[in-house]
Design an enzyme around this catalytic site. Structure first.
Site, short mmCIF file in Angstrom:
data_model
loop_
_atom_site.label_atom_id
_atom_site.label_comp_id
_atom_site.label_asym_id
_atom_site.label_seq_id
_atom_site.Cartn_x
_atom_site.Cartn_y
_atom_site.Cartn_z
CG ASP A 45 0.16 -0.19 2.36
OD1 ASP A 45 0.95 -0.60 2.20
OD2 ASP A 45 -0.70 0.03 3.38
CD GLU A 47 0.96 2.21 5.80
OE1 GLU A 47 1.55 1.22 6.69
OE2 GLU A 47 -0.32 2.50 6.40
NE ARG A 104 14.28 26.06 -1.60
CZ ARG A 104 14.16 25.80 -3.18
NH1 ARG A 104 14.29 26.35 -3.96
NH2 ARG A 104 13.70 24.76 -3.72
CD GLN A 105 7.61 24.73 2.26
OE1 GLN A 105 6.56 24.75 3.13
NE2 GLN A 105 7.78 24.23 1.53
CG HIS A 137 18.20 28.87 2.12
ND1 HIS A 137 18.62 29.07 0.95
CD2 HIS A 137 17.05 29.23 2.17
CE1 HIS A 137 17.88 30.74 0.32
NE2 HIS A 137 17.04 30.47 1.59
CG ASP A 176 19.66 34.83 -4.35
OD1 ASP A 176 20.33 34.94 -2.65
OD2 ASP A 176 18.52 33.77 -5.08
CE LYS A 199 16.38 34.82 -6.61
NZ LYS A 199 16.37 33.76 -6.22
CG ASP A 225 22.47 30.57 -4.86
OD1 ASP A 225 21.85 30.53 -3.60
OD2 ASP A 225 21.63 30.66 -5.70
CB THR A 230 13.63 25.85 -10.93
OG1 THR A 230 14.16 26.92 -11.65
CG2 THR A 230 12.28 25.40 -10.39
C1 R5P Z 1 17.16 30.61 -3.06
O1 R5P Z 1 16.93 31.89 -2.15
C2 R5P Z 1 18.38 29.94 -2.73
O2 R5P Z 1 19.28 30.08 -2.22
C3 R5P Z 1 18.53 29.98 -4.35
O3 R5P Z 1 19.10 30.82 -4.62
C4 R5P Z 1 17.48 28.97 -5.11
O4 R5P Z 1 16.16 28.72 -4.48
C5 R5P Z 1 17.73 28.27 -6.14
O5 R5P Z 1 16.88 28.12 -6.53
P1 R5P Z 1 15.76 28.03 -8.43
O6 R5P Z 1 17.12 27.24 -8.86
O7 R5P Z 1 14.93 26.71 -8.42
O8 R5P Z 1 15.64 29.23 -8.93
#
Ligand code: R5P
Length: 313
Positions: A45, A47, A104-105, A137, A176, A199, A225, A230
């Site tokens: 199932d 699990e 990130r959350q 992060h 960013d 950004k 980064d 994505t």
């Molecule tokens: C954002 O604050 C993180 O440091 C990365 O820049 C971000 O999460 C990268 O995500 P993506 O590749 O989707 O733009």
């Protein structure tokens, strides 16, 4: 993974979930111990069906599992392994989470949203004695845990890999404002100047560049980064850099390469010469050809060894 030797490591055991067994195997090999036997499967199932097949009475146990996609499954598997290990007698339990998902959350950017990173920290704190993780992060997430956190950084390792290609005219770029401190950290290792991109995130996949601070004209650029998901952030940074007169191709370095399928396709078309990542996340089969990986295994194994030295069964 458990030791079969008669030395002081006989109380040490290392287990892996299904997220990244290769990394766990390499870490165990560096510690000169054998894999801990466990069942990691699914019931019909769907699990999770987890069992520890070792007597862990009085032992110092490390469970290695990045909470990479599918993050929820990997997190639950880790928690089930922890519960099983404790019931099998583990005296001390450490979660080794090279990539901490949901990071990130870490705050409510809109009403009605959860603070997922905090919830996960609370769940882990309830089952583990300690956490080892790499390049969170947001370093403030450490404060969400009620247990001691060994927060490692891959920046030195990545900077070392970048060093031979970094020339006098190279500039580091924070894609960013959240990456500014990280870029400054790279700058200290490489002795290079830093440029910053302003950004704005429009959606999960779309970002927009509102400005660039720094002298990038006719320089080679290295975008740094904490993670690539994505690829939207990196792509918009590369576009902005080329528009601003930076030389092609651009180099990219990040600790965590989540690299969704779309990211692979998007990055393949960009003017990127090299993408340097760690193995905090298990690489996908169709990885971008420009990717080079720096392994975290040695650093993790040394930290386990160091943490284990303080263990008294
Ligand atoms: C954002 O604050 C993180 O440091 C990365 O820049 C971000 O999460 C990268 O995500 P993506 O590749 O989707 O733009």
């Amino acid at each position: 993974m458990e030791t079969n030797s008669g030395d002081k490591r006989m109380n040490l055991a290392v287990f892996s979930g299904r997220a990244h067994p290769d990394l766990a195997r390499t870490v165990a090999a560096r510690l000169e111990i054998k894999p801990g036997r466990c069942i990691l499967a699914d019931f019909p199932d769907h699990e999770l069906n987890v069992a520890v097949l070792e007597n862990l009475q009085g032992r110092d146990v490390f469970l290695i599992q990045p909470t990479q996609p599918p993050a929820a499954d990997h997190l639950l598997e880790l928690l089930l392994l922890a519960d099983a290990a404790r019931r099998a007698g583990a005296a001390r339990l450490t979660a080794v989470i090279p990539y901490f998902g949901y990071a990130r959350q870490d705050h409510r950017d809109e009403t009605g949203k959860p603070v997922a990173a905090r919830l996960i920290a609370e769940l882990l704190s309830a089952r583990f004695d300690r956490l080892m993780t790499v390049d969170l992060h947001n370093p403030a997430i450490e404060g969400f845990f009620a247990i001691p956190v060994e927060h490692l950084s891959a920046v030195k390792l990545l900077a070392k890999r970048l060093a031979p290609t970094a020339a006098e005219d190279t500039i580091l770029v924070a894609p960013d404002l959240g990456a500014v401190k990280l870029a400054q950290k790279y700058a200290r290792h490489l002795n290079l100047p830093v440029a910053y991109i302003n950004k704005v995130r429009l959606s999960g996949e779309k970002v927009s560049v509102r400005g660039l601070i720094g002298e990038i004209g006719n320089r080679s650029a290295v975008v740094v980064d904490d993670m690539i998901s994505t690829g939207g952030t990196i792509l918009s940074a590369v576009d902005a850099l080329l528009e601003g007169g930076a030389r092609q191709p651009v180099t990219v370095a990040a600790t965590h390469g989540l690299l969704t399928d779309r990211a692979q396709r998007k990055l393949a078309d960009a003017a990127i010469g090299k993408i340097i990542l760690t193995d905090s996340i298990s690489p996908s089969a169709n990885a971008h050809p420009a990717i080079e990986r720096v392994s975290l295994a040695r650093m993790i194994a040394r930290t386990i060894q160091h943490m284990h030295e303080s263990f008294r069964a």
